[in-house]
Design an enzyme around this catalytic site. Structure first.
Site, PDB file in Angstrom:
ATOM      1  N   ASP A   1      43.647  26.878  48.878  1.00 13.26           N
ATOM      2  CA  ASP A   1      43.897  26.059  47.683  1.00 13.26           C
ATOM      3  C   ASP A   1      43.320  24.639  47.803  1.00 13.26           C
ATOM      4  OD1 ASP A   1      45.575  28.265  46.993  1.00 13.26           O
ATOM      5  OD2 ASP A   1      47.268  27.326  48.004  1.00 13.26           O
TER       6      ASP A   1
ATOM      7  N   GLU B   1      46.519  31.048  37.333  1.00 12.47           N
ATOM      8  CA  GLU B   1      47.137  29.993  38.146  1.00 12.47           C
ATOM      9  C   GLU B   1      46.051  28.997  38.551  1.00 12.47           C
ATOM     10  OE1 GLU B   1      48.865  31.865  41.576  1.00 12.47           O
ATOM     11  OE2 GLU B   1      47.012  32.849  42.161  1.00 12.47           O
TER      12      GLU B   1
END
Ligand code: FUB
Length: 318
Positions: free
Chosen positions: A32, A212
């Protein structure tokens, strides 16, 4: 004509030669990645994947079914995209005043800089374990910290995958969200970056499936919203798509895929940044561990077409 060909060849080989072999961080697992350029350096703020420790169960910790385990965050810096310096732990779950100390699930963070200060947003479970995740804030005077964690999470920002974006006029926006049937959202942030202001806008017109990891950047007056999405959270992996708008609050128009699905890594999560006149996409894959929850950050060059659309990035994996 020959000269142009030679020039393209030289440019290509320079941009290929100046990136380290992927994955770029090998001594710990990272995922991420939010990449930012501060004071001429490129910084990476990723999640930090660790294996589950069965000892934690004796203390009362509950392992989450999706298996993502994270107890703290590191930051990294580079000046050449070849050598990356681990700046150490910048925020640890055990120090989050409002958090569940046995949650072990600090998912994707992000950072933004305004007025010479650094604002680091991260999700965590609240101490009373109510709800899925809340989003908290830590602030610093320098990109590498030290970071001071705010006493409470930000009201109104329930969820995961925060992405703070600051427009040219200084107005900050928070994009966040994740989950099936759980849309991506955006809201303005207050001047001090510590609370939300105005109405939350649900971002419509994106493919109707799991989404997301929003990451927004601006180029030539256009706002690019990029996000991983998949059709079935149990069986398929995520591709990275993008949508564009003339305003940070939308409406956004879906434009297509930037990176195809991996066959063997359930998640992906991107950030896109320009550094030394070249655009890059940071993302993650599990090419060291081969396990879905122990991921490693990678980077590849990203190119725009004349009309502003993004050329698909072909990942150069290990
Ligand atoms: O890293 C944990 C979660 O997996 C992130 O919050 C999502 O974006 C996905 O990468």
């Amino acid at each position: 004509m020959k000269r142009i060909g030679l020039l393209i060849l030289i440019t290509l080989s320079i941009s290929l030669n100046t990136i380290a072999q992927n994955p770029i961080i090998k001594h710990i697992y990272t995922a991420d990645p939010t990449a930012r350029v501060y004071d001429g350096k490129l910084y990476i703020y990723p999640s930090h994947d660790v294996p589950w420790n069965p000892e934690w169960e004796k203390l009362g910790a509950e392992k989450e079914s999706n298996g993502h385990v994270m107890t703290d965050y590191h930051a990294f810096s580079t000046e050449d995209l070849v050598n990356f310096t681990d700046l150490g732990v910048i925020v640890a779950q055990e120090n989050v005043p409002w958090g569940n100390k046995l949650g072990y699930g600090m998912w994707a963070p992000c950072i933004a800089s305004k007025g010479g200060k650094y604002y680091y947003y991260f999700p965590n479970k609240p101490a009373d374990k109510s709800g899925f995740r809340q989003i908290g804030l830590a602030t610093a005077e320098k990109p590498e910290g030290p970071f001071t964690i705010e006493p409470n999470y930000i009201e109104g920002l329930k969820g995961i995958d925060p992405n703070a974006f600051i427009d040219d006029d200084g107005q900050a926006y928070m994009y966040w969200g994740g989950g099936k049937g759980n849309s991506l959202k955006v809201v303005k942030l207050s001047d001090d970056m510590k609370s939300i202001v105005g109405e939350t806008v649900v971002i419509e017109n994106l493919p109707q499936e799991y989404k997301e990891g929003p990451f927004v950047f601006k180029r030539k007056g256009m706002y690019y919203l990029t996000f991983p999405h998949n059709l079935d959270t149990q069986n398929s992996t995520e591709e990275i798509g993008y949508a564009i708008s003339k305003h940070p609050l939308g409406p956004f128009e879906y434009k297509g895929t930037i990176m195809d699905r991996f066959e063997d890594c359930w998640t992906n999560h991107q950030s896109i940044v320009e550094y030394k006149d070249q655009w890059y996409m940071f993302y993650h894959h599990n090419d060291i561990s081969k396990a879905g929850n122990l991921r490693s950050v990678s980077v590849d060059s990203l190119f725009f077409e004349e009309d502003g659309s993004i050329r698909k990035v072909i990942p150069t994996l290990r």
